[in-house]
Motif scaffolding. Structure first.
Motif, short mmCIF file in Angstrom:
data_model
loop_
_atom_site.label_atom_id
_atom_site.label_comp_id
_atom_site.label_asym_id
_atom_site.label_seq_id
_atom_site.Cartn_x
_atom_site.Cartn_y
_atom_site.Cartn_z
N PRO A 17 0.81 -1.22 0.00
CA PRO A 17 0.00 0.00 0.00
C PRO A 17 0.84 1.28 0.00
CG PRO A 17 -0.93 -1.60 1.52
CD PRO A 17 0.40 -2.13 1.10
N SER A 21 1.10 4.33 -2.77
CA SER A 21 0.94 5.75 -2.44
C SER A 21 2.14 6.56 -2.91
CB SER A 21 0.76 5.92 -0.92
OG SER A 21 -0.46 5.36 -0.49
N ASP A 63 -4.68 1.02 -2.47
CA ASP A 63 -3.79 1.10 -1.31
C ASP A 63 -4.56 0.93 0.00
OD1 ASP A 63 -4.93 3.59 -0.99
OD2 ASP A 63 -3.13 4.72 -1.48
N ALA A 67 -4.29 -2.40 2.32
CA ALA A 67 -3.81 -2.16 3.69
C ALA A 67 -4.72 -2.82 4.71
CB ALA A 67 -3.69 -0.66 3.94
N ASP A 81 -1.35 8.82 1.98
CA ASP A 81 -2.60 8.75 1.21
C ASP A 81 -3.29 10.11 1.10
OD1 ASP A 81 -4.66 7.26 -0.22
OD2 ASP A 81 -5.88 7.59 1.55
#
Length: 202
Positions: A17, A21, A63, A67, A81
Motif C-alpha cells: 500500500p 501511495s 492502497d 492495507a 494517502d
C-alpha cells in the motif's frame, strides 16, 4: 483511506500500500507537466494526463483496500494517502486554472478550504494532537473532485463527448466542492471541541 481504529497499525515503510501511495506521489509532477505542456509550446497530451489521473484513482482505491485486507495499515500510509490526494487536487487546480478550464473563483474556494485545514492542523499540533483522520465525507469529496477534473479536462474540446463531459464534470465539481467544505467545517468543529476540552481540563 478511512480505516477502523480497531485494526493493528504497523510502523513498516516498505509495504505494498505504501509503495502504491509513493507511486501516486511520483505521478503528480508527471501529470502537471503533461497538462501544462501545451502552454509552453508542446503538443497537447490530455490523453496521457487522463491516463495518469485514472491510474492514480485506481491506486488510491487499492492502497486502502490492500492495507486493510493484509493488515498493513501504517503510520506512513496514513500520511501518504491524504498527501497524495491533496497534491493531485492542487496540481489539477493549477493546470486547469492555467489553461482557463476552471474559473479562478472555484480554485480559490478549494484552496481556501485547504488553508483552513492547515490552520486547524497547526492548532492541533500546538495542543499535542495528531492531524485529524480522513473521514468518509472528506473521502467522498475527494472522489467527486477526482471524477470532476478529468471530465472537465475532457470537455476542453469539441463534439458531443466534450459537451457531455462538461455537464457531468461540473456536476461532480459542484458536489465535490460542497462536500469538501462540509468536511472542512466538521474538522473545524472537531478541533474546537478538542481545544475546549483541553481548556476545561486545565
Amino acid at each position: 483511506m478511512e480505516v477502523q481504529e480497531t485494526r493493528v497499525q504497523t510502523d513498516r515503510v516498505l509495504t505494498i500500500p505504501n509503495i502504491l501511495s509513493m507511486a501516486r506521489l511520483v505521478g503528480v509532477p508527471v501529470f502537471l507537466w503533461l497538462i501544462l505542456w501545451p502552454e509552453f509550446g508542446g503538443p497537447k497530451s490530455d490523453g496521457w494526463a487522463l491516463l495518469v489521473l485514472a491510474l492514480s484513482g485506481i491506486s488510491d482505491y487499492l492502497d486502502g483496500k490492500l492495507a486493510r485486507r493484509w493488515n498493513q495499515i501504517s503510520s506512513l500510509g496514513r500520511l501518504l494517502d491524504p498527501a497524495a490526494d491533496r497534491l493531485y487536487i492542487l496540481s489539477t487546480l493549477v493546470g486547469l486554472t492555467w489553461r482557463e478550464i476552471l474559473p479562478f473563483w472555484l480554485t480559490a474556494a478549494l484552496l481556501l478550504r485547504e488553508l483552513v485545514l492547515l490552520v486547524m492542523v497547526g492548532i492541533l499540533r500546538r495542543h499535542g494532537y495528531p492531524p485529524p483522520q480522513v473521514n468518509f465525507l472528506g473521502k467522498a469529496a475527494t472522489f467527486n473532485l477526482m471524477y470532476a477534473f478529468p471530465l472537465l479536462l475532457l470537455s476542453d474540446g469539441s463534439g458531443w463527448i466534450s459537451s457531455l463531459a462538461a455537464i457531468f464534470g461540473w456536476a461532480f465539481a459542484g458536489w465535490g466542492t460542497t462536500l469538501y467544505w462540509w468536511a472542512g467545517i466538521l474538522y473545524v468543529v472537531q478541533v474546537r471541541r478538542l481545544v475546549r476540552a483541553d481548556a476545561m481540563a486545565d
